[in-house]
Every structure is written in structure tokens, then in C-alpha cells.
Motif scaffolding. Structure first.
Motif, PDB file in Angstrom:
ATOM      1  N   MET A 172      45.297  36.816  33.782  1.00 39.53           N
ATOM      2  CA  MET A 172      44.239  37.804  33.583  1.00 39.53           C
ATOM      3  C   MET A 172      44.619  38.792  32.477  1.00 39.53           C
ATOM      4  O   MET A 172      43.789  39.140  31.625  1.00 39.53           O
ATOM      5  N   ARG A 173      45.884  39.241  32.482  1.00 34.57           N
ATOM      6  CA  ARG A 173      46.336  40.172  31.429  1.00 34.57           C
ATOM      7  C   ARG A 173      46.189  39.544  30.053  1.00 34.57           C
ATOM      8  O   ARG A 173      45.734  40.189  29.113  1.00 34.57           O
ATOM      9  N   THR A 220      38.562  45.106  40.205  1.00 36.49           N
ATOM     10  CA  THR A 220      38.841  44.685  41.577  1.00 36.49           C
ATOM     11  C   THR A 220      38.066  43.431  41.925  1.00 36.49           C
ATOM     12  O   THR A 220      36.977  43.198  41.404  1.00 36.49           O
ATOM     13  N   ASP A 225      47.673  44.551  35.624  1.00 38.18           N
ATOM     14  CA  ASP A 225      47.214  43.506  36.544  1.00 38.18           C
ATOM     15  C   ASP A 225      48.413  42.644  36.906  1.00 38.18           C
ATOM     16  O   ASP A 225      49.242  42.347  36.042  1.00 38.18           O
ATOM     17  N   ASP A 226      48.521  42.253  38.181  1.00 34.49           N
ATOM     18  CA  ASP A 226      49.670  41.444  38.570  1.00 34.49           C
ATOM     19  C   ASP A 226      49.497  39.968  38.220  1.00 34.49           C
ATOM     20  O   ASP A 226      50.432  39.186  38.374  1.00 34.49           O
ATOM     21  N   GLU A 227      48.310  39.593  37.735  1.00 39.65           N
ATOM     22  CA  GLU A 227      48.081  38.217  37.292  1.00 39.65           C
ATOM     23  C   GLU A 227      48.300  38.139  35.782  1.00 39.65           C
ATOM     24  O   GLU A 227      47.529  38.701  35.001  1.00 39.65           O
ATOM     25  N   LYS A 256      35.657  41.708  39.630  1.00 42.31           N
ATOM     26  CA  LYS A 256      35.986  40.354  39.181  1.00 42.31           C
ATOM     27  C   LYS A 256      35.132  39.354  39.968  1.00 42.31           C
ATOM     28  O   LYS A 256      34.819  39.589  41.127  1.00 42.31           O
ATOM     29  N   ASP A 258      43.935  47.255  37.672  1.00 43.71           N
ATOM     30  CA  ASP A 258      43.602  46.425  38.823  1.00 43.71           C
ATOM     31  C   ASP A 258      43.885  47.209  40.101  1.00 43.71           C
ATOM     32  O   ASP A 258      44.789  48.047  40.148  1.00 43.71           O
ATOM     33  N   MET A 263      47.636  45.425  43.807  1.00 41.52           N
ATOM     34  CA  MET A 263      48.882  45.110  43.111  1.00 41.52           C
ATOM     35  C   MET A 263      50.077  45.406  44.010  1.00 41.52           C
ATOM     36  O   MET A 263      49.989  46.251  44.901  1.00 41.52           O
TER      37      MET A 263
END
Length: 226
Positions: free
Chosen positions: A15-16, A82, A10-12, A104, A55, A58
Motif C-alpha cells: 500500500m505504501r 482505514t 501504513d503497515d502494508e 479503503k 493508516d 497499525m
């Protein structure tokens, strides 16, 4: 399933971390990737990843491309995450080989429960058949035979026996059994385990003695003479 490795992509970063904390609390080892290219690199560099949380949106390489790349070489379970809940996205995901599809925002507890359920279904802890002490468990067909005779078990009795056999020789607390067999579907107390064990022992006949009671703690599955 403790100790299995999960790749969280995940690019957040927030969230990771959220997902990682919940998975780590359940005993999983977590690898992280912040974009699609890093995810592919880490997946192929490590041969022991049991499941991928992926995710869709990304940078560098989106989740669909990551999934396509992985599927060329591996059938590892993949859960797609997603923010979009469009039906077309779901259809695309399943056509590419997604095992689960979660939109999400989601409850981290539910996510962890889905992870555990998929890993059980994919038999990450063993093959499709278990055999010990005259007991044969066919997980694909959901059948149990004892000394060649089929035994009718309820769904939970089957899950309970499978869990015992997969963890034979290990002392299992009632809490651990609840968490692994009943998962998030059950909100009662541990007495339900004792009821199911009693019924299971009865259906297993003499083999029911393999399920030993550990007073004040739980149970242990142990085959005499092994």
C-alpha cells in the motif's frame, strides 16, 4: 506544490509503494513509516512534512495515538486511511483533528487529488493573503480587490488568479494549469483555460496585462516593473 514532503504511514508495504508512486509522479517527496512509533519519530525528526497520510490499524501505536501525539504540537494536515467505514470512526477522527477521511479500498488518483486539494486549502504554498501589483487576494474570504476596488470573480477565476500569483514569473503550460486548478473534477481539454483567462483579464482591467500569453505553451503572470 511540487517538492512538498508527505509522510505515508501504513503497515502494508504494498500500500505504501502504491501511494508513494502516485504521489511521486505528481512531484511530491515521500517519506514512509511502517508503524505508529516510526511515524512519530520521523515526523518530529523532520520539520518540513507538509501532510500526513495515516493508516488507522497499525502495530505498536495505532493511527489515533499517532494523530493525538502530532496534534499536541502541530496542525499539519492529516488524511486518515482505514479499512473500516463505521460512522463512529469518522466522528472520532474529526474530533481529533482529521482533515480528510478515506476508506479503503480507494482510487489512488482520487487520493492524490484529495491531497492536492487539502494542501491548497491549507495554503502550504503561501499565507491567507497574496498581494502583488495592486492586486490583493484574500484566500480566507475568497475576495479579490484591485487598486482597492472589489472584483467579482467566479470560483474558478479566483482559483486561476491565485495560482498565477503564487507562481508569478514562471511559465505555466496549459496542462499544468489544468492539473493544478481544475484537478480531477475536469475531463475536458485546455481550451477551457483560454476562455477563463479571457474572462479573468477582462475583469482585471489594465491589470489583465499581467497575464502574458506564451504562444504554443500557456501563460505567465508577470508584474511590469518588478
Amino acid at each position: 506544490m511540487n517538492g512538498l514532503k508527505i509522510l505515508v504511514v501504513d503497515d502494508e508495504a504494498r500500500m505504501r509503494k502504491l501511494v508513494k508512486d502516485f504521489l511521486a509522479n505528481k512531484g511530491f517527496y515521500v517519506e514512509e513509516a511502517g508503524d505508529g512509533e516510526e511515524a512519530v519519530d520521523k515526523f518530529f525528526a523532520q520539520k518540513d512534512i507538509a501532510l500526513v497520510l495515516l493508516d488507522v490499524m497499525m502495530p505498536k501505536m495505532d493511527g489515533w495515538e499517532v494523530l493525538k501525539t502530532i496534534r499536541k504540537y502541530s496542525q499539519v494536515p492529516v488524511i486518515m486511511l482505514t479499512a473500516r467505514s463505521e460512522e463512529q470512526d469518522e466522528l472520532q477522527g474529526f474530533s481529533l483533528g482529521v482533515d480528510e477521511y478515506i476508506s479503503k479500498p480507494f482510487s489512488p488518483k482520487i487520493l492524490v487529488a484529495r491531497v492536492e486539494a487539502i494542501l491548497r486549502r491549507s495554503n502550504a504554498s503561501g499565507g491567507d493573503a497574496l498581494s502583488v501589483g495592486g492586486i490583493l487576494i484574500d484566500k480566507a474570504a475568497h475576495q479579490v480587490t484591485i487598486d482597492g476596488k472589489e472584483v467579482e470573480l467566479s470560483f474558478k477565476e479566483f482559483e486561476l488568479l491565485s495560482y498565477f500569483v503564487e507562481n508569478q514569473g514562471i511559465a505555466l503550460s496549459r496542462e499544468k494549469i489544468l492539473n493544478n486548478v481544475w484537478n480531477y473534477d475536469y475531463f475536458g481539454d485546455a481550451r477551457t483555460i483560454d476562455t477563463h483567462v479571457k474572462k479573468l483579464r477582462s475583469k482585471m482591467g489594465d491589470k489583465g496585462d499581467y497575464i502574458k500569453t506564451i504562444w504554443g505553451m500557456g501563460y505567465k503572470f508577470e508584474v511590469s516593473g518588478q
